[in-house]
Enzyme design. Sequence first.
Site, PDB file in Angstrom:
ATOM      1  N   CYS A  44       0.886  -1.147  -0.070  1.00  0.00           N
ATOM      2  CA  CYS A  44      -0.127  -0.148   0.107  1.00  0.00           C
ATOM      3  C   CYS A  44       0.975   1.314   0.262  1.00  0.00           C
ATOM      4  CB  CYS A  44      -0.917  -0.021   1.177  1.00  0.00           C
ATOM      5  SG  CYS A  44      -1.907   1.392   1.213  1.00  0.00           S
ATOM      6  N   LYS A  87       1.463  -9.425  -0.602  1.00  0.00           N
ATOM      7  CA  LYS A  87       1.175  -8.596  -1.804  1.00  0.00           C
ATOM      8  C   LYS A  87       2.144  -7.444  -1.561  1.00  0.00           C
ATOM      9  CE  LYS A  87      -2.180  -6.297  -4.276  1.00  0.00           C
ATOM     10  NZ  LYS A  87      -2.517  -4.699  -4.014  1.00  0.00           N
ATOM     11  N   ASN A 150      -0.708  -8.492 -10.892  1.00  0.00           N
ATOM     12  CA  ASN A 150      -1.495  -7.456 -10.506  1.00  0.00           C
ATOM     13  C   ASN A 150      -1.349  -6.279 -11.161  1.00  0.00           C
ATOM     14  OD1 ASN A 150      -2.247  -5.238  -8.237  1.00  0.00           O
ATOM     15  ND2 ASN A 150      -4.045  -6.230  -8.962  1.00  0.00           N
ATOM     16  N   GLY A 151      -2.396  -5.338 -11.847  1.00  0.00           N
ATOM     17  CA  GLY A 151      -2.179  -4.329 -12.287  1.00  0.00           C
ATOM     18  C   GLY A 151      -2.760  -4.020 -13.756  1.00  0.00           C
ATOM     19  N   ASP A 152      -3.944  -3.016 -13.625  1.00  0.00           N
ATOM     20  CA  ASP A 152      -4.797  -2.751 -14.982  1.00  0.00           C
ATOM     21  C   ASP A 152      -5.550  -3.882 -15.738  1.00  0.00           C
ATOM     22  OD1 ASP A 152      -3.255  -0.384 -14.171  1.00  0.00           O
ATOM     23  OD2 ASP A 152      -1.921  -0.613 -15.742  1.00  0.00           O
ATOM     24  N   GLY A 174      -8.413  -5.620  -9.293  1.00  0.00           N
ATOM     25  CA  GLY A 174      -9.075  -4.773  -8.283  1.00  0.00           C
ATOM     26  C   GLY A 174      -9.793  -3.708  -8.843  1.00  0.00           C
TER      27      GLY A 174
HETATM   28  C1  FMN Z   1     -10.175   1.446  -3.256  1.00  0.00           C
HETATM   29  C2  FMN Z   1      -8.904   0.666  -3.571  1.00  0.00           C
HETATM   30  C3  FMN Z   1      -8.597   0.097  -2.163  1.00  0.00           C
HETATM   31  C4  FMN Z   1      -7.322  -0.757  -2.152  1.00  0.00           C
HETATM   32  N1  FMN Z   1      -7.109  -1.466  -0.891  1.00  0.00           N
HETATM   33  C5  FMN Z   1      -5.887  -2.358  -0.990  1.00  0.00           C
HETATM   34  C6  FMN Z   1      -5.814  -3.068   0.132  1.00  0.00           C
HETATM   35  O1  FMN Z   1      -6.494  -2.804   1.370  1.00  0.00           O
HETATM   36  N2  FMN Z   1      -4.746  -3.820   0.268  1.00  0.00           N
HETATM   37  C7  FMN Z   1      -3.951  -4.129  -1.036  1.00  0.00           C
HETATM   38  O2  FMN Z   1      -2.978  -4.925  -1.004  1.00  0.00           O
HETATM   39  N3  FMN Z   1      -4.258  -3.401  -2.150  1.00  0.00           N
HETATM   40  C8  FMN Z   1      -5.238  -2.718  -1.898  1.00  0.00           C
HETATM   41  N4  FMN Z   1      -5.565  -1.669  -2.965  1.00  0.00           N
HETATM   42  C9  FMN Z   1      -4.826  -1.978  -4.334  1.00  0.00           C
HETATM   43  C10 FMN Z   1      -5.345  -2.975  -5.400  1.00  0.00           C
HETATM   44  O3  FMN Z   1      -5.286  -4.268  -4.641  1.00  0.00           O
HETATM   45  C11 FMN Z   1      -4.191  -3.094  -6.551  1.00  0.00           C
HETATM   46  O4  FMN Z   1      -3.034  -3.688  -6.102  1.00  0.00           O
HETATM   47  C12 FMN Z   1      -4.369  -1.869  -7.493  1.00  0.00           C
HETATM   48  O5  FMN Z   1      -5.422  -1.396  -7.458  1.00  0.00           O
HETATM   49  C13 FMN Z   1      -3.870  -2.324  -8.850  1.00  0.00           C
HETATM   50  O6  FMN Z   1      -4.631  -3.337  -9.426  1.00  0.00           O
HETATM   51  P1  FMN Z   1      -5.733  -3.015 -10.493  1.00  0.00           P
HETATM   52  O7  FMN Z   1      -5.024  -2.322 -11.473  1.00  0.00           O
HETATM   53  O8  FMN Z   1      -6.364  -4.337 -10.753  1.00  0.00           O
HETATM   54  O9  FMN Z   1      -6.916  -1.964  -9.535  1.00  0.00           O
HETATM   55  C14 FMN Z   1      -6.623  -1.028  -3.284  1.00  0.00           C
HETATM   56  C15 FMN Z   1      -7.152  -0.362  -4.459  1.00  0.00           C
HETATM   57  C16 FMN Z   1      -8.097   0.549  -4.764  1.00  0.00           C
HETATM   58  C17 FMN Z   1      -8.536   1.206  -5.870  1.00  0.00           C
END
Ligand code: FMN
Length: 267
Positions: A44, A87, A150-152, A174
Site C-alpha cells: 500500500c 502482496k 496484478n495491475g490494470d 482490483g
Molecule cells: C479503493 C482501493 C482500495 C485498495 N485497498 C487495498 C488493500 O487494502 N490492500 C492491498 O493490498 N491493495 C489494495 N488496493 C490495491 C489493489 O489491490 C491493486 O493492487 C491496485 O488497485 C492495482 O490493481 P488494479 O489495476 O487491478 O486495480 C486498493 C486499490 C483501490 C483502488
Amino acid sequence: MKLWGLKPENFRAVAGQICDGTLYNELGLPDGAQFAGVDLNMGCPAKSEVHSGACAALIRPESRGLAEEIIAATREGLAGRLPLSVKTRVGFSEVDMTWFDFLLHQDLDMLTVHGRTRQQMSKVPANWDLIGQVRQMRDDVGARTLIIGNGDVLSRQQGEELATKYQLDGIMIGRGVFHDPFVFLEDGPIQWAAYDKAARLDLYRRHVELFAATWQEGERPVHTLNKFCKIYVNGFDGAKEMREQLMAATSVEDLKQRLRALITEIE
Ligand SMILES: Cc1cc2nc3c(=O)[nH]c(=O)nc-3n(C[C@H](O)[C@H](O)[C@H](O)COP(=O)(O)O)c2cc1C
C-alpha cells in the site's frame, strides 16, 4: 485476511486469533464463514502508512530485517493452520529485484506482484515484464511460492492472456470490478451489457442493502457508498443526473428511498 502494521508481536497474536476463531466472533462473522489465509500488505503506497514505516515502506532495503521478522512472527502465529502470502510492488523509489530475491527465500505460499513501484503510485501502466521476471526468479530459486500478477486488468480474458503469456499461477483484479461487476466471470462483459437501466439500479439497491445490513450502527457514513454508485448507475441515458440525485442522499434510508423511487418510475 489482510494484515498491515509494524510490530511483529501483533502479527503473531492476530494470526493466532484468525486461526482459533477469536476474530470470527469479534467481527460477528456469519456461521460457516472462513478465512482462506493471511496476506501481508507490503504494497500500500498511502502516505500515512508509508511514513510510519509500514506497507510499501517495508520494500526498502533498510527494512528487510523488519519484513523478515513480520513474516516469521505471522508464520508462528498461524502454526501451519492457514496459508501465508505477501502482496507487494516491484520497488519503492525504483525497481528493486533484490526484494524478490529476499521474498522468494521466505517460503511463502503465494506472492502477489503489483507491477509498479511505490513512487509510481497508479500513475503509469503496470509493468508485466517485471512480474514475469519474478516468476522466472521463482523457478530459478526453486521456491514453491505461487506467483500472482496484478495491475490494470480490466477483464477475465485479458487476465487469462497475461497469465498464459507470463506463465503465472493467477491474476488479481482490483479496479476492474468498478468497470464491470461481473469481471470475474468468463462471460462477464456479455452479462453486464445485458443489464438494462432497471437491472443496474436494482443491483445498486442490493449493494446498498448489504451495506446497511453490515454497518447497522452507522459505522460507515452514507457518502462512502458514492464511489460505488458509478459502477452501477452508468452506461445509459440520464445516468449522470441520476448519480447526482443519489449521491445527494443524507442517510442510507434516504438513499434507499431515492433508489426505490427511481426504480418505480422506470417500471
Ligand atoms: C479503493 C482501493 C482500495 C485498495 N485497498 C487495498 C488493500 O487494502 N490492500 C492491498 O493490498 N491493495 C489494495 N488496493 C490495491 C489493489 O489491490 C491493486 O493492487 C491496485 O488497485 C492495482 O490493481 P488494479 O489495476 O487491478 O486495480 C486498493 C486499490 C483501490 C483502488
